[in-house]
Design an enzyme around this catalytic site. Structure first.
Site, PDB file in Angstrom:
ATOM      1  N   HIS A   2      -3.201  -1.071  -4.427  1.00  0.00           N
ATOM      2  CA  HIS A   2      -3.621  -0.849  -3.170  1.00  0.00           C
ATOM      3  C   HIS A   2      -3.668  -2.113  -2.616  1.00  0.00           C
ATOM      4  CE1 HIS A   2      -5.033   3.234  -3.353  1.00  0.00           C
ATOM      5  NE2 HIS A   2      -5.327   3.149  -4.563  1.00  0.00           N
ATOM      6  N   ASP A  21       3.129  -1.163   5.239  1.00  0.00           N
ATOM      7  CA  ASP A  21       1.889  -0.530   4.589  1.00  0.00           C
ATOM      8  C   ASP A  21       0.819  -1.342   5.219  1.00  0.00           C
ATOM      9  OD1 ASP A  21       0.424   1.262   2.827  1.00  0.00           O
ATOM     10  OD2 ASP A  21      -0.253  -0.474   1.850  1.00  0.00           O
ATOM     11  N   GLU A  55      -3.589  -2.016   4.495  1.00  0.00           N
ATOM     12  CA  GLU A  55      -4.845  -1.833   3.874  1.00  0.00           C
ATOM     13  C   GLU A  55      -6.123  -1.974   4.899  1.00  0.00           C
ATOM     14  OE1 GLU A  55      -5.373  -0.861   0.941  1.00  0.00           O
ATOM     15  OE2 GLU A  55      -3.105  -0.935   0.337  1.00  0.00           O
TER      16      GLU A  55
END
Length: 354
Positions: free
Chosen positions: A182, A42, A44
């Site tokens: 997040h 993932d 950000e």
């Protein structure tokens, strides 16, 4: 598509409860070994999405999903806005001493290249940014051995009809995992857990033998709505005797004047013939005509068998052409009709039979 999804994810259920309990060891890096490993990852980014400001990955062996290694790093950027921080809680101060993307590019390449990539919405977001940032450095981007986008998989399975939408935060709340943070490593861990739980649901749907008493009429029983099966009622007698050996009716053997070659008198043999006929239809993707024990036993229906729902082959998923819906039928309640029987019933229904 649901069958494909079940086959791909069933291994996740096998290690539920043990995930993450093993000691982390650096994974081997040979090409042949990497192809057997899945890297959930993932990113950000800043908002708008210009810089990658965090990267995280968990490497798993696909046989048993043994956790091999995890990696997480913040990445320096001077483009962090207030909106960025509001979403992922990463501030400029947090990344001021972090490495640049160029400094961690080789590590990220080694983690991703040659492995199966997995993640939520990675096809349209994460993969795109990885490729862009490597090209900005004039470096060859890493290449996946395969891509496993959990958003696309769940969308194909129609899971949004259960959860409302397929945002990771929604899925996490649905499975009681708390709020999405997040942050890259937290989101990777959450994504893996969501897929474990989803795979467990598929495992249950496909392998638990529900009490047959609760399943009366096949076209009322679906994979996602077993609870709506009608209450148990006395089954109506069948109104025809099939003329093909695939069918299994002891009553036909005693009441019919057909020869032993036309009607199976042995229940197990008749069942084997029926299973064989269903398997043949699955392979050829062909339509067959059946009747189904119950209140509508006198009404023929056309089906295309799709797959069996359990190893014992007591339940079968079919496409029912009467209303173009997928349904789950009990195999023992199916009578496969010959062409003569099917035509006869159709003529009766149309009041054309002399």
């Amino acid at each position: 598509s649901t069958l494909y999804i079940q086959k791909e994810l069933q291994i996740i259920f096998d290690i539920e409860g043990n995930f993450g309990s093993r000691k982390m060891e650096p994974p081997p890096t040979s090409t042949s070994t990497k192809k057997n490993e899945i890297v959930f990852y993932d990113l950000e980014t800043t908002v708008p999405a210009e810089d990658i400001i965090e990267f995280a990955a968990i490497i798993l062996h696909k046989d048993g999903l043994i956790r091999l290694q995890e990696y997480q790093t913040l990445i320096r950027s001077d483009k962090i806005t207030k909106k960025s921080t509001d979403i992922n809680h990463i501030t400029s101060q947090m990344v001021q001493n972090a490495p640049t993307f160029e400094q961690v590019a080789d590590i990220i390449f080694d983690i991703l290249d040659g492995r199966i990539w997995a993640g939520h919405n990675i096809v349209s977001f994460d993969n795109t940014h990885i490729n862009k940032h490597f090209k900005l450095l004039n470096k060859k981007p890493p290449q996946p051995a395969g891509i496993f986008d959990t958003l696309l998989l769940l969308r194909e399975a129609g899971f949004q009809s259960t959860t409302g939408n397929l945002k990771l935060s929604t899925l996490a709340n649905y499975y009681g995992l708390g709020e999405e943070k997040h942050r890259a490593l937290d989101d990777v861990t959450m994504n893996i857990t969501v897929m474990e739980k989803y795979a467990f649901r598929l495992f249950l749907d496909g392998h638990i033998n529900h009490q047959e008493e609760s399943v009366q009429e096949g076209d009322e029983t679906t994979l996602n709505d077993e609870s709506k099966a009608p209450p148990k009622t006395k089954a109506q007698p069948k109104t025809r005797v099939p003329h093909v050996p695939q069918t299994n009716t002891a009553t036909a053997a005693s009441n019919s004047t057909s020869t032993s070659d036309e009607v199976q008198t042995d229940d197990s043999t008749g069942r084997d013939d029926k299973i064989g006929r269903l398997i043949e239809s699955m392979k050829n993707k062909e339509r067959i005509e059946i009747s189904y024990e119950g209140p509508t036993a006198d009404k023929p229906r056309g089906i295309t068998p799709l797959h069996f729902m359990n190893n014992e082959k007591t339940k079968v998923k079919v496409l029912c052409h009467n209303d173009n819906k997928q349904k789950t039928f009990m195999v023992e309640k199916i009578t496969i009709l010959s062409d003569i029987d099917a035509l006869s019933s159709i003529l009766e229904k149309a009041n054309l039979k002399e």
